[in-house]
Design a protein around this motif. Structure first.
Motif, PDB file in Angstrom:
ATOM      1  N   PRO A 175      64.924  10.068-103.861  1.00 42.59           N
ATOM      2  CA  PRO A 175      64.978  10.386-102.431  1.00 42.59           C
ATOM      3  C   PRO A 175      66.264  11.064-101.989  1.00 42.59           C
ATOM      4  CG  PRO A 175      64.029   8.216-102.749  1.00 42.59           C
ATOM      5  CD  PRO A 175      64.506   8.673-104.097  1.00 42.59           C
ATOM      6  N   VAL A 176      67.413  10.620-102.501  1.00 37.51           N
ATOM      7  CA  VAL A 176      68.671  11.203-102.058  1.00 37.51           C
ATOM      8  C   VAL A 176      68.758  12.674-102.437  1.00 37.51           C
ATOM      9  CG1 VAL A 176      69.927  10.499-104.159  1.00 37.51           C
ATOM     10  CG2 VAL A 176      71.183  10.910-102.030  1.00 37.51           C
ATOM     11  N   MET A 177      68.155  13.046-103.562  1.00 37.89           N
ATOM     12  CA  MET A 177      68.178  14.449-103.959  1.00 37.89           C
ATOM     13  C   MET A 177      67.137  15.249-103.187  1.00 37.89           C
ATOM     14  SD  MET A 177      68.222  16.129-107.762  1.00 37.89           S
ATOM     15  CE  MET A 177      69.784  15.346-108.132  1.00 37.89           C
ATOM     16  N   ASP A 178      66.007  14.650-102.882  1.00 39.58           N
ATOM     17  CA  ASP A 178      65.012  15.329-102.058  1.00 39.58           C
ATOM     18  C   ASP A 178      65.608  15.726-100.716  1.00 39.58           C
ATOM     19  OD1 ASP A 178      62.911  15.368-103.831  1.00 39.58           O
ATOM     20  OD2 ASP A 178      62.046  13.493-103.145  1.00 39.58           O
ATOM     21  N   LYS A 179      66.375  14.808-100.120  1.00 37.01           N
ATOM     22  CA  LYS A 179      67.026  15.091 -98.830  1.00 37.01           C
ATOM     23  C   LYS A 179      68.037  16.217 -98.976  1.00 37.01           C
ATOM     24  CE  LYS A 179      69.900  12.959 -95.263  1.00 37.01           C
ATOM     25  NZ  LYS A 179      70.631  11.717 -94.847  1.00 37.01           N
ATOM     26  N   ALA A 180      68.811  16.177-100.064  1.00 38.23           N
ATOM     27  CA  ALA A 180      69.826  17.205-100.292  1.00 38.23           C
ATOM     28  C   ALA A 180      69.197  18.574-100.485  1.00 38.23           C
ATOM     29  CB  ALA A 180      70.673  16.840-101.515  1.00 38.23           C
ATOM     30  N   VAL A 181      68.069  18.622-101.178  1.00 37.09           N
ATOM     31  CA  VAL A 181      67.376  19.890-101.406  1.00 37.09           C
ATOM     32  C   VAL A 181      66.915  20.490-100.084  1.00 37.09           C
ATOM     33  CG1 VAL A 181      65.253  20.896-102.326  1.00 37.09           C
ATOM     34  CG2 VAL A 181      66.694  19.464-103.794  1.00 37.09           C
ATOM     35  N   SER A 182      66.380  19.653 -99.202  1.00 39.48           N
ATOM     36  CA  SER A 182      65.944  20.138 -97.887  1.00 39.48           C
ATOM     37  C   SER A 182      67.107  20.731 -97.105  1.00 39.48           C
ATOM     38  CB  SER A 182      65.305  18.987 -97.096  1.00 39.48           C
ATOM     39  OG  SER A 182      64.127  18.532 -97.726  1.00 39.48           O
ATOM     40  N   LEU A 183      68.252  20.059 -97.139  1.00 37.78           N
ATOM     41  CA  LEU A 183      69.438  20.572 -96.457  1.00 37.78           C
ATOM     42  C   LEU A 183      69.907  21.876 -97.084  1.00 37.78           C
ATOM     43  CD1 LEU A 183      71.512  17.283 -95.977  1.00 37.78           C
ATOM     44  CD2 LEU A 183      70.197  18.499 -94.244  1.00 37.78           C
ATOM     45  N   TYR A 184      69.888  21.925 -98.414  1.00 42.76           N
ATOM     46  CA  TYR A 184      70.360  23.102 -99.134  1.00 42.76           C
ATOM     47  C   TYR A 184      69.539  24.340 -98.793  1.00 42.76           C
ATOM     48  CZ  TYR A 184      70.991  26.306-103.065  1.00 42.76           C
ATOM     49  OH  TYR A 184      71.208  27.414-103.828  1.00 42.76           O
ATOM     50  N   LEU A 185      68.230  24.180 -98.722  1.00 42.74           N
ATOM     51  CA  LEU A 185      67.354  25.327 -98.488  1.00 42.74           C
ATOM     52  C   LEU A 185      67.394  25.825 -97.046  1.00 42.74           C
ATOM     53  CD1 LEU A 185      64.255  24.310-100.649  1.00 42.74           C
ATOM     54  CD2 LEU A 185      66.005  26.023-101.183  1.00 42.74           C
ATOM     55  N   SER A 186      67.982  25.052 -96.147  1.00 42.09           N
ATOM     56  CA  SER A 186      67.976  25.445 -94.736  1.00 42.09           C
ATOM     57  C   SER A 186      69.352  25.754 -94.151  1.00 42.09           C
ATOM     58  CB  SER A 186      67.331  24.328 -93.891  1.00 42.09           C
ATOM     59  OG  SER A 186      68.103  23.137 -93.954  1.00 42.09           O
ATOM     60  N   TYR A 187      70.428  25.305 -94.799  1.00 40.41           N
ATOM     61  CA  TYR A 187      71.724  25.354 -94.107  1.00 40.41           C
ATOM     62  C   TYR A 187      72.274  26.762 -93.922  1.00 40.41           C
ATOM     63  CZ  TYR A 187      75.031  26.227 -98.014  1.00 40.41           C
ATOM     64  OH  TYR A 187      75.764  26.791 -99.022  1.00 40.41           O
ATOM     65  N   ARG A 188      71.816  27.746 -94.723  1.00 40.05           N
ATOM     66  CA  ARG A 188      72.291  29.115 -94.546  1.00 40.05           C
ATOM     67  C   ARG A 188      71.401  29.914 -93.603  1.00 40.05           C
ATOM     68  NH1 ARG A 188      76.004  31.062 -98.279  1.00 40.05           N
ATOM     69  NH2 ARG A 188      76.215  32.713 -96.734  1.00 40.05           N
TER      70      ARG A 188
END
Length: 237
Positions: A175-188
């Motif tokens: 779960p912690v990596m799933d959340k990080a992936v979502s942030l990564y794909l959207s933050y730029r």
């Protein structure tokens, strides 16, 4: 958990994972904390992953010549400096055989994207030993998650989809990596919460705005250099 538990945890691990254990820490700052607090156990090998994989272009073949060239360009550095700062620290991982690898990483986007890269590399090189993950709060130095065994199967595919192609994958991970992936794909993205905040406060001095960003968005784990670049991009547009 108290900070001295980091050393005690390693003592407990020694009973189960004797010898040939490599501890990978997320960055030189964590390494300095381990040294300062005497969490280094002479029974083990310790290295730090001094990268920022959530920033810039990458390449599918991790740590290959093409990968290094792309990272040098992304980080605006030189090959010599990249080797000195990143690759030289990873030499035990790249050249030695270990039976157990322990990953000490935080839960923010920056840390988790770095950790995904290491996991993908382990699958890429067909690592057959034990892989454990211990989640650490890098602000308080507390262990949030006691080390537990992970699987590296599928990590290379996730890395190639998410970090190389910037695409969401149907494969699921912790779960912690799933959340990080979502942030990564959207933050730029133009409409990301970070860019909206910068746009709203663009009249502030850069130094003040960067401090605000560091305090407001700890879940991203970005540093001042990344925020400075984001601010510059918005001002240029």
């Amino acid at each position: 958990m108290k900070t001295n538990d980091i050393y005690n945890i390693q003592e407990e691990m020694f009973k189960k994972y004797e010898g040939d254990v490599l501890h990978i820490l997320n960055g030189s700052f964590m390494m300095e904390e381990f040294k300062k607090n005497k969490w280094i156990n002479e029974k083990y090998t310790y290295i730090s992953f001094n990268e920022a994989m959530c920033w810039g272009e990458v390449y599918e073949d991790i740590f290959s010549d093409t990968f290094i060239k792309k990272r040098v360009q992304a980080l605006n550095t030189t090959i010599d400096d990249y080797k000195k700062i990143v690759l030289n620290q990873l030499e035990p991982l790249l050249t030695n055989k270990f039976r157990t690898i322990v990953l000490w990483f935080g839960d923010d986007m920056f840390c988790q994207i770095n950790m995904l890269t290491i996991l993908a590399y382990l699958e890429q090189c067909n690592f057959g030993g034990n892989v454990l993950f211990s989640m650490v709060n890098e602000i308080t130095n507390e262990v949030v998650q006691y080390p537990y065994e992970m699987t590296i199967k599928g990590c290379l595919s996730i890395y190639r989809s998410v970090i190389c192609k910037k695409e969401m994958t149907t494969e699921k991970f912790i779960p912690v990596m799933d959340k990080a992936v979502s942030l990564y794909l959207s933050y730029r993205g133009e409409n990301s919460e970070i860019n909206r905040y910068i746009t709203k406060n663009i009249s502030k001095e850069n130094s003040e705005l960067i401090i605000d960003l560091l305090k407001t968005f700890p879940q991203y784990g970005l540093g001042d250099l990344q925020y400075e670049a984001l601010i510059r991009d918005i001002k240029m547009n």
